[in-house]
Design an enzyme around this catalytic site. Structure first.
Site, mmCIF file in Angstrom:
data_model
loop_
_atom_site.group_PDB
_atom_site.id
_atom_site.type_symbol
_atom_site.label_atom_id
_atom_site.label_comp_id
_atom_site.label_asym_id
_atom_site.label_seq_id
_atom_site.Cartn_x
_atom_site.Cartn_y
_atom_site.Cartn_z
ATOM 1 N N ASP A 97 -85.910 -9.143 9.781
ATOM 2 C CA ASP A 97 -84.552 -9.193 10.317
ATOM 3 C C ASP A 97 -83.641 -10.223 9.654
ATOM 4 O OD1 ASP A 97 -85.597 -11.603 11.227
ATOM 5 O OD2 ASP A 97 -85.801 -10.940 13.303
ATOM 6 N N GLU A 133 -80.032 -11.810 13.778
ATOM 7 C CA GLU A 133 -81.168 -10.948 13.481
ATOM 8 C C GLU A 133 -81.097 -9.577 14.145
ATOM 9 O OE1 GLU A 133 -82.485 -15.160 12.764
ATOM 10 O OE2 GLU A 133 -81.405 -14.139 14.374
ATOM 11 N N ARG A 212 -80.679 -20.150 16.206
ATOM 12 C CA ARG A 212 -79.263 -20.435 15.988
ATOM 13 C C ARG A 212 -78.455 -20.367 17.278
ATOM 14 N NH1 ARG A 212 -76.435 -19.955 11.126
ATOM 15 N NH2 ARG A 212 -78.299 -19.018 10.205
#
Length: 379
Positions: A97, A133, A212
């Site tokens: 991903d 992702e 993130r």
């Protein structure tokens, strides 16, 4: 002889592609396997390549300090485009991903090269979790000819999105192949900090936090929950290999650096993280790969995310989605420490993600794909 380009950009991609590369090379009379590194994450990727004894045939070297998502994707797209034009492969294999995956698949589409997606079909349903992702996976699926799905749920996700059934193959996850490979060669290779904890008669929790989407809003609270845990349970210690992301390093150091029995260490090698999982008491993580790996060792996993694209372990009862609220994280972890009954309910060696034979299955489907292209009988 058919050329296959296998692309990797991060450590998890190396881990999950390494057993597949070795399996492809067993068929070197029929297949020429070309390993390409984008070096999206240089240091940790190189470390993993060394562990598996792999040397890329091409290195696009796209990494720059503090690179943006747009920049890294554009650099990977440009580099992969040039390489595919020069090599002219019959198939590109991508895994997972990352930006490397999406850029590679898009470059292959522009050059009319078929794409096979290893670990296809994982979904959370939220385009921003995990970020970026989830959308990398969805967009990559639209560009692929072959979808190697690890589980039945992943197959169903792809079918729901309209992917042709004859292009989807349930194979298991190659990470389990890699796990067996590592345990066979590096069993017992523990960092010194873990050896010392076990020698003291204490237990340790393995922590990995780097997503993130947690950095801006949740990470200080999550780390505060870790601090509260060790302060509440004197026999418990935490080992936290801190991700190289500067923001993660800054917050981890600020919250946990001086907390007794919390050990902030540099990122460890893949054999060391595997053995840390094997010897830990349980795992607190927002990592996708560890959700797949830890059940092999019968270690409970508390997932520090709001959603997960790997619900199979939750359904099997070996992991639990606890979110990002510090109070809930503490409560769920404390329950595993306090209650042997609650711990044993999760501490079962049940792994719904694979049996160590995924790479063999994938290569079998790749060979069948080329036979179909040549009009040869399959099976």
């Amino acid at each position: 002889m058919k050329k296959i380009v296998v692309t990797v950009g991060t450590r998890p991609e190396v881990v999950k592609m390494a057993p597949l590369v070795y399996e492809l090379k067993r068929h070197d009379a029929e297949l020429e396997t070309i390993l390409v590194s984008t070096s999206q994450h240089r240091q940790m990727l190189d470390q993993a390549l060394e562990v598996f004894g792999l040397v890329p045939d091409f290195d696009l070297d796209i990494m720059e300090p503090d690179q943006s998502l747009c920049f890294s994707t554009a650099r990977a797209l440009e580099g992969m485009g040039r390489l595919l034009s020069d090599v002219e492969p019959g198939l590109l294999l991508v895994q997972g991903d990352t930006n490397t995956v999406l850029a590679g698949a898009l470059a292959a589409h522009y050059h009319k090269v078929p794409v096979g997606h290893v670990e296809a079909g994982l979904r959370t349903g939220d385009p921003y979790l995990p970020f970026p992702e989830e959308m990398n996976r969805r967009l990559t699926s639209r560009l692929c000819r072959l979808h190697f799905a690890p589980t039945r749920r992943a197959v169903e996700n792809l079918l729901t999105e309209g992917t042709r059934a004859d292009c989807i193959f349930q194979t298991g996850n190659t990470v389990i192949d890699a796990l067996f490979w590592i345990k066979d060669r590096y069993d017992g290779q523990l960092p010194r900090v873990a050896q010392d904890i076990l020698a003291r008669g204490n237990r340790y929790i393995l922590v990995t936090v780097h997503r993130r989407e947690s950095l801006d809003c949740h990470i200080k609270g999550i780390m505060g929950a870790f601090k509260r845990l060790v302060e509440s349970f004197p026999g418990i210690e935490i080992i936290y290999p801190v991700h190289l992301n500067p923001r993660v390093q800054e917050v981890a150091s600020g919250v946990l650096r001086h907390v007794e029995r919390v050990h902030l260490i540099s990122p460890v090698s893949y054999p060391e993280i595997v053995n840390l999982m094997d010897k830990c008491y349980f795992v607190l993580t927002d990592s996708g790969g560890i959700q797949e790996e830890a059940p092999t060792f019968g270690k409970p996993v508390l997932v520090l995310r709001q959603v997960t694209e790997r619900p199979e372990a939750i359904e099997a009862g070996v992991s639990r989605l606890v979110g990002v609220d510090p109070e809930r994280i503490f409560r769920e972890a404390a329950l595993l420490i306090d209650s042997q009954e609650a711990y044993q309910e999760m501490a079962r060696q049940v792994n719904p993600f694979g049996d160590g034979l995924a790479s063999k299955r994938i290569v079998g489907h790749v060979l069948d794909f080329f036979k179909r292209q040549e009009g040869e009988p399959v099976g």
